[in-house]
Design a protein around this motif. Structure first.
Motif, PDB file in Angstrom:
ATOM      1  N   GLU A  20       0.832  -1.208   0.000  1.00 26.42           N
ATOM      2  CA  GLU A  20       0.000   0.000   0.000  1.00 26.42           C
ATOM      3  C   GLU A  20       0.866   1.257   0.000  1.00 26.42           C
ATOM      4  OE1 GLU A  20      -3.988  -1.612   2.354  1.00 26.42           O
ATOM      5  OE2 GLU A  20      -2.377  -0.632   3.469  1.00 26.42           O
ATOM      6  N   GLU A  21       1.924   1.234   0.752  1.00 30.71           N
ATOM      7  CA  GLU A  21       2.813   2.393   0.817  1.00 30.71           C
ATOM      8  C   GLU A  21       3.477   2.656  -0.534  1.00 30.71           C
ATOM      9  OE1 GLU A  21       6.527   2.251   3.224  1.00 30.71           O
ATOM     10  OE2 GLU A  21       5.459   3.695   4.464  1.00 30.71           O
ATOM     11  N   LYS A  22       3.790   1.562  -1.220  1.00 35.44           N
ATOM     12  CA  LYS A  22       4.413   1.699  -2.541  1.00 35.44           C
ATOM     13  C   LYS A  22       3.450   2.320  -3.545  1.00 35.44           C
ATOM     14  CE  LYS A  22       6.673  -1.086  -6.124  1.00 35.44           C
ATOM     15  NZ  LYS A  22       7.064  -2.463  -6.530  1.00 35.44           N
ATOM     16  N   ASP A  23       2.186   1.945  -3.437  1.00 36.93           N
ATOM     17  CA  ASP A  23       1.181   2.451  -4.381  1.00 36.93           C
ATOM     18  C   ASP A  23       0.715   3.866  -4.030  1.00 36.93           C
ATOM     19  OD1 ASP A  23       1.325   0.098  -5.753  1.00 36.93           O
ATOM     20  OD2 ASP A  23      -0.399  -0.811  -4.745  1.00 36.93           O
ATOM     21  N   LYS A  24       0.532   4.131  -2.744  1.00 35.08           N
ATOM     22  CA  LYS A  24      -0.063   5.408  -2.327  1.00 35.08           C
ATOM     23  C   LYS A  24       0.961   6.440  -1.887  1.00 35.08           C
ATOM     24  CE  LYS A  24      -4.242   3.036  -0.697  1.00 35.08           C
ATOM     25  NZ  LYS A  24      -5.093   2.751   0.476  1.00 35.08           N
ATOM     26  N   LYS A  25       2.198   6.008  -1.710  1.00 33.86           N
ATOM     27  CA  LYS A  25       3.277   6.915  -1.311  1.00 33.86           C
ATOM     28  C   LYS A  25       3.047   7.516   0.073  1.00 33.86           C
ATOM     29  CE  LYS A  25       5.083   6.353  -5.409  1.00 33.86           C
ATOM     30  NZ  LYS A  25       6.269   5.498  -5.608  1.00 33.86           N
ATOM     31  N   ASN A  26       2.265   6.824   0.935  1.00 32.64           N
ATOM     32  CA  ASN A  26       2.090   7.317   2.296  1.00 32.64           C
ATOM     33  C   ASN A  26       1.952   6.131   3.264  1.00 32.64           C
ATOM     34  OD1 ASN A  26      -0.391   6.388   1.603  1.00 32.64           O
ATOM     35  ND2 ASN A  26      -1.506   8.286   1.968  1.00 32.64           N
ATOM     36  N   ALA A  27       2.006   6.409   4.541  1.00 31.89           N
ATOM     37  CA  ALA A  27       1.979   5.339   5.539  1.00 31.89           C
ATOM     38  C   ALA A  27       0.640   4.606   5.516  1.00 31.89           C
ATOM     39  CB  ALA A  27       2.236   5.916   6.921  1.00 31.89           C
ATOM     40  N   SER A  28       0.688   3.313   5.703  1.00 36.76           N
ATOM     41  CA  SER A  28      -0.517   2.490   5.645  1.00 36.76           C
ATOM     42  C   SER A  28      -0.989   2.125   7.057  1.00 36.76           C
ATOM     43  CB  SER A  28      -0.226   1.206   4.870  1.00 36.76           C
ATOM     44  OG  SER A  28      -1.246   0.263   5.060  1.00 36.76           O
ATOM     45  N   PRO A  29      -2.307   2.102   7.284  1.00 39.20           N
ATOM     46  CA  PRO A  29      -2.836   1.675   8.602  1.00 39.20           C
ATOM     47  C   PRO A  29      -2.530   0.199   8.888  1.00 39.20           C
ATOM     48  CG  PRO A  29      -4.614   1.941   7.002  1.00 39.20           C
ATOM     49  CD  PRO A  29      -3.391   2.519   6.375  1.00 39.20           C
ATOM     50  N   SER A  30      -2.169  -0.541   7.851  1.00 38.04           N
ATOM     51  CA  SER A  30      -1.832  -1.949   8.065  1.00 38.04           C
ATOM     52  C   SER A  30      -0.596  -2.112   8.935  1.00 38.04           C
ATOM     53  CB  SER A  30      -1.618  -2.659   6.722  1.00 38.04           C
ATOM     54  OG  SER A  30      -2.802  -2.660   5.961  1.00 38.04           O
ATOM     55  N   TYR A  31       0.261  -1.066   8.976  1.00 34.11           N
ATOM     56  CA  TYR A  31       1.427  -1.111   9.863  1.00 34.11           C
ATOM     57  C   TYR A  31       0.985  -1.276  11.310  1.00 34.11           C
ATOM     58  CZ  TYR A  31       5.064   0.161   6.476  1.00 34.11           C
ATOM     59  OH  TYR A  31       5.953   0.165   5.438  1.00 34.11           O
ATOM     60  N   ASP A  32      -0.051  -0.521  11.704  1.00 39.40           N
ATOM     61  CA  ASP A  32      -0.546  -0.589  13.082  1.00 39.40           C
ATOM     62  C   ASP A  32      -1.064  -1.990  13.407  1.00 39.40           C
ATOM     63  OD1 ASP A  32       0.060   2.077  13.499  1.00 39.40           O
ATOM     64  OD2 ASP A  32      -1.935   2.767  12.873  1.00 39.40           O
ATOM     65  N   LYS A  33      -1.764  -2.597  12.449  1.00 33.52           N
ATOM     66  CA  LYS A  33      -2.269  -3.952  12.647  1.00 33.52           C
ATOM     67  C   LYS A  33      -1.114  -4.950  12.779  1.00 33.52           C
ATOM     68  CE  LYS A  33      -6.587  -3.205  10.090  1.00 33.52           C
ATOM     69  NZ  LYS A  33      -7.397  -3.627   8.914  1.00 33.52           N
ATOM     70  N   ALA A  34      -0.062  -4.724  11.985  1.00 26.25           N
ATOM     71  CA  ALA A  34       1.107  -5.602  12.061  1.00 26.25           C
ATOM     72  C   ALA A  34       1.769  -5.497  13.430  1.00 26.25           C
ATOM     73  CB  ALA A  34       2.107  -5.240  10.962  1.00 26.25           C
ATOM     74  N   VAL A  35       1.880  -4.264  13.924  1.00 31.16           N
ATOM     75  CA  VAL A  35       2.498  -4.059  15.246  1.00 31.16           C
ATOM     76  C   VAL A  35       1.705  -4.776  16.341  1.00 31.16           C
ATOM     77  CG1 VAL A  35       3.000  -2.330  17.015  1.00 31.16           C
ATOM     78  CG2 VAL A  35       3.627  -1.891  14.632  1.00 31.16           C
ATOM     79  N   VAL A  36       0.382  -4.644  16.300  1.00 33.77           N
ATOM     80  CA  VAL A  36      -0.468  -5.291  17.287  1.00 33.77           C
ATOM     81  C   VAL A  36      -0.283  -6.811  17.239  1.00 33.77           C
ATOM     82  CG1 VAL A  36      -2.864  -5.801  17.930  1.00 33.77           C
ATOM     83  CG2 VAL A  36      -2.193  -3.454  17.330  1.00 33.77           C
ATOM     84  N   SER A  37      -0.234  -7.354  16.036  1.00 37.64           N
ATOM     85  CA  SER A  37      -0.085  -8.799  15.872  1.00 37.64           C
ATOM     86  C   SER A  37       1.286  -9.281  16.333  1.00 37.64           C
ATOM     87  CB  SER A  37      -0.319  -9.196  14.419  1.00 37.64           C
ATOM     88  OG  SER A  37      -1.642  -8.911  14.023  1.00 37.64           O
ATOM     89  N   PHE A  38       2.326  -8.517  15.991  1.00 37.21           N
ATOM     90  CA  PHE A  38       3.668  -8.888  16.448  1.00 37.21           C
ATOM     91  C   PHE A  38       3.770  -8.804  17.979  1.00 37.21           C
ATOM     92  CE2 PHE A  38       5.404  -7.934  12.057  1.00 37.21           C
ATOM     93  CZ  PHE A  38       5.879  -9.222  11.830  1.00 37.21           C
ATOM     94  N   ASP A  39       3.074  -7.821  18.562  1.00 31.01           N
ATOM     95  CA  ASP A  39       3.099  -7.668  20.019  1.00 31.01           C
ATOM     96  C   ASP A  39       2.486  -8.882  20.723  1.00 31.01           C
ATOM     97  OD1 ASP A  39       4.413  -5.280  20.125  1.00 31.01           O
ATOM     98  OD2 ASP A  39       2.611  -4.031  20.328  1.00 31.01           O
ATOM     99  N   ARG A  40       1.520  -9.505  20.091  1.00 36.61           N
ATOM    100  CA  ARG A  40       0.908 -10.703  20.691  1.00 36.61           C
ATOM    101  C   ARG A  40       1.922 -11.823  20.850  1.00 36.61           C
ATOM    102  NH1 ARG A  40      -4.463 -11.116  16.861  1.00 36.61           N
ATOM    103  NH2 ARG A  40      -5.530  -9.234  17.596  1.00 36.61           N
ATOM    104  N   LEU A  41       2.936 -11.810  19.996  1.00 34.49           N
ATOM    105  CA  LEU A  41       3.956 -12.855  20.064  1.00 34.49           C
ATOM    106  C   LEU A  41       4.944 -12.585  21.188  1.00 34.49           C
ATOM    107  CD1 LEU A  41       4.634 -13.333  16.254  1.00 34.49           C
ATOM    108  CD2 LEU A  41       3.720 -15.058  17.806  1.00 34.49           C
TER     109      LEU A  41
END
Length: 378
Positions: A357-378
């Motif tokens: 998404e960042e590559k296509d839109k040239k801006n930060a993606s909200p999916s980063y936040d979801k990734a952080v939350v998921s990684f934190d569960r580990l």
């Protein structure tokens, strides 16, 4: 004279009944300790063990050292790799002492196979620690002690199997016989999984000789699983089929879908439930995008219809959906092999989606936040 005989008979029956009641109470107390361990309440389990030891009941005193070792092992497997070793060392000592005190008994045979599994768990912790190195050659080097431990565990498991077989021959019909039969099947399955895990220690994929070692070892595991897969009356047979799917993914032999479909067609069968749980995780690894990894990831072997080809984003979205469904279906403790694996695939899918998404839109993606939350569960 008749009255005396009657009284003696009544005393004998009363004494026998008391012994039976005592045995039942002891078994109930042991079951409570096991339930506490199964729920992950390790401190409560230890407190209960200490309380029971103070009673001086010979039945409990004979069994509780083994239960104490099992609590230490269970807690260690929930911890970070570096934190496992001290508990493993304590459990190893407890199991060995239990075996030495119970030579020739069925309980010693059961403890012997648990000691072999403990060696395999130790190897897994060493391998997990090695995986944190930054490059493949370093990971491979740091994993050599794990390889040695897995080989040791394999020998110990093989040696424990005849002890279980001997104990089973003399065991009376009932709970002990059922337990020995179950443990015997599990031990044979553990041998196959241990071989597969040994194959995972060959990590420097830039070297042909290392790749050959990995393939040959995993193929050896495949052959061991093949011997177990025919028993469809127990969990072991279905789990063997699940692991054959994983072996096929590693060996790229074209049978991934066959093993996947075989298990999923029996998804409502009680004995197949652990295998279904595992196969659904392996399917996520197959579906996600290819990446530089120590395992074979992202082959998309389950998708055999070219008309249904998915884009990169569609595959990531599908992984996210299936991973979330998996976590809802199995809401228990996440610190299992497949539980942590699903969490990682979900987190990595969100991260990969954010990059696209960042590559296509040239801006930060909200999916980063979801990734952080998921990684934190580990």
């Amino acid at each position: 004279m008749k009255r005396i005989l009657v009284l003696l008979a009544l005393v004998s029956v009363w004494g026998h009944a008391n012994r039976l009641v005592g045995q039942e109470i002891a078994q109930n107390e042991l079951e409570l300790v096991r339930q506490l361990r199964a729920k992950g309440w390790h401190d409560f389990a230890r407190t209960k063990i200490d309380e029971l030891l103070k009673r001086g009941d010979p039945l409990l005193n004979a069994a509780l050292p083994l239960e104490s070792a099992r609590v230490n092992i269970a807690e260690a497997r929930q911890k970070d790799p570096e934190q496992r070793f001290a508990l493993f060392t304590t459990a190893h000592k407890q199991l060995q002492e239990f075996i030495d005190k119970n030579q020739g008994k069925a309980e010693a045979a059961l403890a012997r196979v648990e000691l072999a599994r403990l060696t395999s768990y130790h190897a897994q912790a060493i391998l997990a620690k090695a995986m944190r190195e930054e490059d493949a050659p370093s990971r491979h080097k740091m994993a050599r002690p794990a390889e040695t431990k897995f080989i040791e565990a394999g020998k110990d498991l093989e040696a424990a199997i005849p002890s279980l077989e001997a104990a089973l021959k003399t065991a009376p019909k009932g709970d002990l016989q059922t337990l020995l039969e179950k443990e015997l099947k599990q031990a044979r399955f553990d041998v196959a999984v241990n071989i597969f895990d040994q194959g995972k220690t060959y990590l420097d994929k830039g070297k042909d000789v290392v790749n050959a070692q990995r393939s040959n070892t995993i193929d050896k595991a495949r052959k061991a699983f093949e011997l177990l897969r025919k028993d469809e009356s127990t969990q072991v047979g279905w789990l063997a089929n699940a692991w054959l799917m994983k072996c096929s993914m590693e060996l790229t032999d074209g049978k991934v879908k066959d093993y996947h479909d075989l298990v999923m067609k029996k998804k409502d069968l009680t004995a197949a439930q652990p295998a279904v749980r595992l196969v659904r995780y392996f399917a996520l690894q197959d579906l996600t995008l290819p990446r530089e990894d120590t395992e074979s990831i992202g082959q998309n072997a389950l998708q055999t219809n070219p008309k249904l080809k998915m884009s990169a984003m569609q595959r990531l979205k599908a992984v996210e959906t299936q991973a979330e469904d998996w976590l809802k279906a199995y809401p228990g403790p996440p610190k299992t092999y497949e539980g942590e694996g699903v969490q990682f695939e979900l987190a990595y899918a969100y991260f990969s989606e954010a990059l696209l998404e960042e590559k296509d839109k040239k801006n930060a993606s909200p999916s980063y936040d979801k990734a952080v939350v998921s990684f934190d569960r580990l």
